[in-house]
Design a protein around this motif. Structure first.
Motif, PDB file in Angstrom:
ATOM      1  N   TYR A 118       0.922  -1.205   0.106  1.00  0.00           N
ATOM      2  CA  TYR A 118       0.144   0.044  -0.240  1.00  0.00           C
ATOM      3  C   TYR A 118       0.896   1.226  -0.038  1.00  0.00           C
ATOM      4  CZ  TYR A 118      -3.574  -3.468   1.318  1.00  0.00           C
ATOM      5  OH  TYR A 118      -4.376  -4.406   1.190  1.00  0.00           O
ATOM      6  N   LEU A 119       1.041   1.937  -1.036  1.00  0.00           N
ATOM      7  CA  LEU A 119       2.090   2.979  -1.403  1.00  0.00           C
ATOM      8  C   LEU A 119       1.310   4.473  -1.209  1.00  0.00           C
ATOM      9  CD1 LEU A 119       3.811   1.856  -4.493  1.00  0.00           C
ATOM     10  CD2 LEU A 119       4.616   1.526  -2.228  1.00  0.00           C
ATOM     11  N   HIS A 120       1.732   5.326  -0.655  1.00  0.00           N
ATOM     12  CA  HIS A 120       1.337   6.639  -0.427  1.00  0.00           C
ATOM     13  C   HIS A 120       2.057   8.007  -0.925  1.00  0.00           C
ATOM     14  CE1 HIS A 120       4.046   6.267   3.071  1.00  0.00           C
ATOM     15  NE2 HIS A 120       3.123   5.441   3.601  1.00  0.00           N
ATOM     16  N   GLY A 299      -1.839  -2.966  -3.987  1.00  0.00           N
ATOM     17  CA  GLY A 299      -1.927  -4.227  -4.724  1.00  0.00           C
ATOM     18  C   GLY A 299      -1.117  -4.381  -5.868  1.00  0.00           C
ATOM     19  N   ALA A 300      -1.294  -4.936  -7.013  1.00  0.00           N
ATOM     20  CA  ALA A 300      -0.572  -5.264  -8.181  1.00  0.00           C
ATOM     21  C   ALA A 300      -0.108  -3.749  -8.868  1.00  0.00           C
ATOM     22  CB  ALA A 300      -1.361  -5.909  -9.378  1.00  0.00           C
ATOM     23  N   ALA A 301      -1.001  -2.861  -8.865  1.00  0.00           N
ATOM     24  CA  ALA A 301      -0.592  -1.636  -9.416  1.00  0.00           C
ATOM     25  C   ALA A 301       0.762  -0.977  -8.650  1.00  0.00           C
ATOM     26  CB  ALA A 301      -1.783  -0.673  -9.502  1.00  0.00           C
ATOM     27  N   ALA A 302       0.408  -1.117  -7.207  1.00  0.00           N
ATOM     28  CA  ALA A 302       1.535  -0.621  -6.455  1.00  0.00           C
ATOM     29  C   ALA A 302       2.872  -1.240  -6.679  1.00  0.00           C
ATOM     30  CB  ALA A 302       1.257  -0.699  -4.664  1.00  0.00           C
ATOM     31  N   ARG A 303       2.682  -2.650  -6.814  1.00  0.00           N
ATOM     32  CA  ARG A 303       4.004  -3.446  -7.110  1.00  0.00           C
ATOM     33  C   ARG A 303       4.624  -2.854  -8.442  1.00  0.00           C
ATOM     34  NH1 ARG A 303       6.362  -7.656  -9.318  1.00  0.00           N
ATOM     35  NH2 ARG A 303       7.348  -9.408  -8.123  1.00  0.00           N
ATOM     36  N   ASP A 304       3.814  -2.898  -9.426  1.00  0.00           N
ATOM     37  CA  ASP A 304       4.293  -2.312 -10.864  1.00  0.00           C
ATOM     38  C   ASP A 304       4.711  -0.997 -10.657  1.00  0.00           C
ATOM     39  OD1 ASP A 304       3.379  -4.893 -11.906  1.00  0.00           O
ATOM     40  OD2 ASP A 304       1.606  -3.989 -12.693  1.00  0.00           O
ATOM     41  N   GLN A 305       4.218  -0.079 -10.007  1.00  0.00           N
ATOM     42  CA  GLN A 305       4.712   1.138  -9.586  1.00  0.00           C
ATOM     43  C   GLN A 305       6.225   1.259  -8.840  1.00  0.00           C
ATOM     44  OE1 GLN A 305       1.631   4.232  -8.804  1.00  0.00           O
ATOM     45  NE2 GLN A 305       3.026   4.988  -7.118  1.00  0.00           N
ATOM     46  N   ALA A 306       6.353   0.264  -7.951  1.00  0.00           N
ATOM     47  CA  ALA A 306       7.878   0.415  -6.977  1.00  0.00           C
ATOM     48  C   ALA A 306       8.782  -0.523  -7.997  1.00  0.00           C
ATOM     49  CB  ALA A 306       7.148  -0.383  -5.900  1.00  0.00           C
ATOM     50  N   MET A 307       8.446  -1.457  -8.838  1.00  0.00           N
ATOM     51  CA  MET A 307       9.394  -2.142  -9.379  1.00  0.00           C
ATOM     52  C   MET A 307      10.844  -1.518  -9.898  1.00  0.00           C
ATOM     53  SD  MET A 307       9.301  -5.168  -8.359  1.00  0.00           S
ATOM     54  CE  MET A 307      10.416  -5.972  -9.321  1.00  0.00           C
ATOM     55  N   PRO A 308      10.638  -0.341 -10.719  1.00  0.00           N
ATOM     56  CA  PRO A 308      11.806   0.486 -11.117  1.00  0.00           C
ATOM     57  C   PRO A 308      12.764   0.739  -9.971  1.00  0.00           C
ATOM     58  CG  PRO A 308       9.798   1.206 -12.317  1.00  0.00           C
ATOM     59  CD  PRO A 308       9.461   0.140 -11.240  1.00  0.00           C
TER      60      PRO A 308
END
Length: 337
Positions: A118-120, A299-308
């Motif tokens: 859960y990113l903020h 969720g999955a969107a946060a994971r994708d956002q964080a991967m770089p």
């Protein structure tokens, strides 16, 4: 089917429909602990204390922020992973830390997939010096680093400030005589720079904003490819003005619920994140005033956002010879070359 049977079946379906949402809705019956693995006042602590009241009101139970610093955040993170997976013990951090502790050997057998994410906000490091320092821009500081050297306060090797210093070394090349002095969190590292205990800090903008406003430290560059604007302050120039080839990736922060809790826990927090956190005026205000980027996701969107940033930090550890395992072992593929 008789009318009696039709009514009976309809009654069963209605009962199931009514019961479905109630069964799926998590109602916490005791306080939730969020372990912040850094000292009070640092970047993770600050933003977690903004988010905790939002969660508390929405979930109808106390949300307690527990500071448990040490070993670049790995001690508190391990405590969260070792707690019962019942949804009542969470942790908070920069996601790049949680995703790469195994790479540096601080925690074994952990990866980004050990959490529901859960990113903020996204945070950026800033290179700042004591207000009385002679250096007025990053070029002058870099000259000093390449000469006699300086001391730099950070929250540890695996902290955002520590990783920023390592990235600066990688981008600037040798000689790079910057001796890291570590503290239990970003806040004490910044205070050390303001007091003159160390000459500079590379901690996050959110940890430095008040000291910059108060004239205690002087920002020289932000680790970004564009200037950083903080409410009430002059824009901080981007590091690419001096190191044009330096790679920078947004450093995402959030709260993380260890995997293995009942699904209803994640469903409930997903809903709160979508309906409350992603529209929170309090969180937006914090980001504007402190120099963070408002960037909620889950969720999955946060994971994708964080991967770089996860890939950047994990593979940077390999390049710098700091990795004790191949990132591939925890599902991170480093670019070739």
């Amino acid at each position: 089917m008789t009318r009696k049977h039709v009514f009976a079946a309809a009654g069963v379906l209605a009962a199931l429909a009514a019961a479905g949402p109630a069964l799926a809705e998590w109602k916490p019956d005791r306080p939730i602990n969020i372990i912040v693995p850094w000292s009070a006042g640092g970047s993770t602590d600050q933003v977690t204390r903004v988010v905790a009241p939002i969660l508390e009101e929405a979930l109808g139970t106390p949300v307690v922020v527990v500071n448990q610093p040490g070993a670049s955040g790995s001690i508190g993170t391990k405590a969260a992973l070792d707690a019962p997976r019942d949804g009542y013990t969470w942790t908070a951090n920069a996601i790049a830390n949680n995703a790469t502790y195994a790479v540096t050997g601080l925690l074994e057998n952990t990866s980004i997939d050990d959490y529901r994410i859960y990113l903020h906000v996204a945070n950026v490091p800033v290179v700042s010096v004591n207000a009385d320092a002679a250096e007025q821009d990053f070029a002058a500081l870099l000259e000093k680093i390449r000469g006699g050297g300086i001391t730099v306060g950070t929250a540890g090797v695996n902290s955002s400030g520590g990783m920023a210093l390592a990235a600066l070394h990688e981008a600037a090349g040798d000689p790079f005589n910057a001796r890291m002095v570590t503290y239990d969190g970003g806040n004490p590292a910044v205070i050390a720079a303001a007091s003159g205990e160390v000459e500079a800090t590379t901690q996050l903008a959110v940890e430095q904003a008040e000291m910059i406003r108060g004239g205690r430290i002087r920002p020289l560059a932000v680790l970004s490819d564009k200037a950083l604007e903080i409410e009430g302050l002059d824009p901080i120039p981007p590091i690419t003005q001096w190191l044009p080839d330096m790679h920078v990736a947004a450093d995402y922060f959030g709260v993380f619920i260890p995997a293995g809790a009942p699904q209803e826990v994640y469903d409930a927090v997903d809903k709160v994140w979508q309906e409350k956190v992603m529209t929170s005026p309090e969180l937006k205000k914090y980001a504007t005033e402190r120099g963070a980027v408002f960037a909620p996701a889950y969720g999955a969107a946060a994971r994708d956002q964080a991967m770089p940033v996860v890939v950047s930090e994990a593979c940077g550890r390999v390049t710098r010879g700091e990795a004790v395992i191949d990132p591939k072992e925890i599902g991170i593929d480093c670019p070739s070359g």
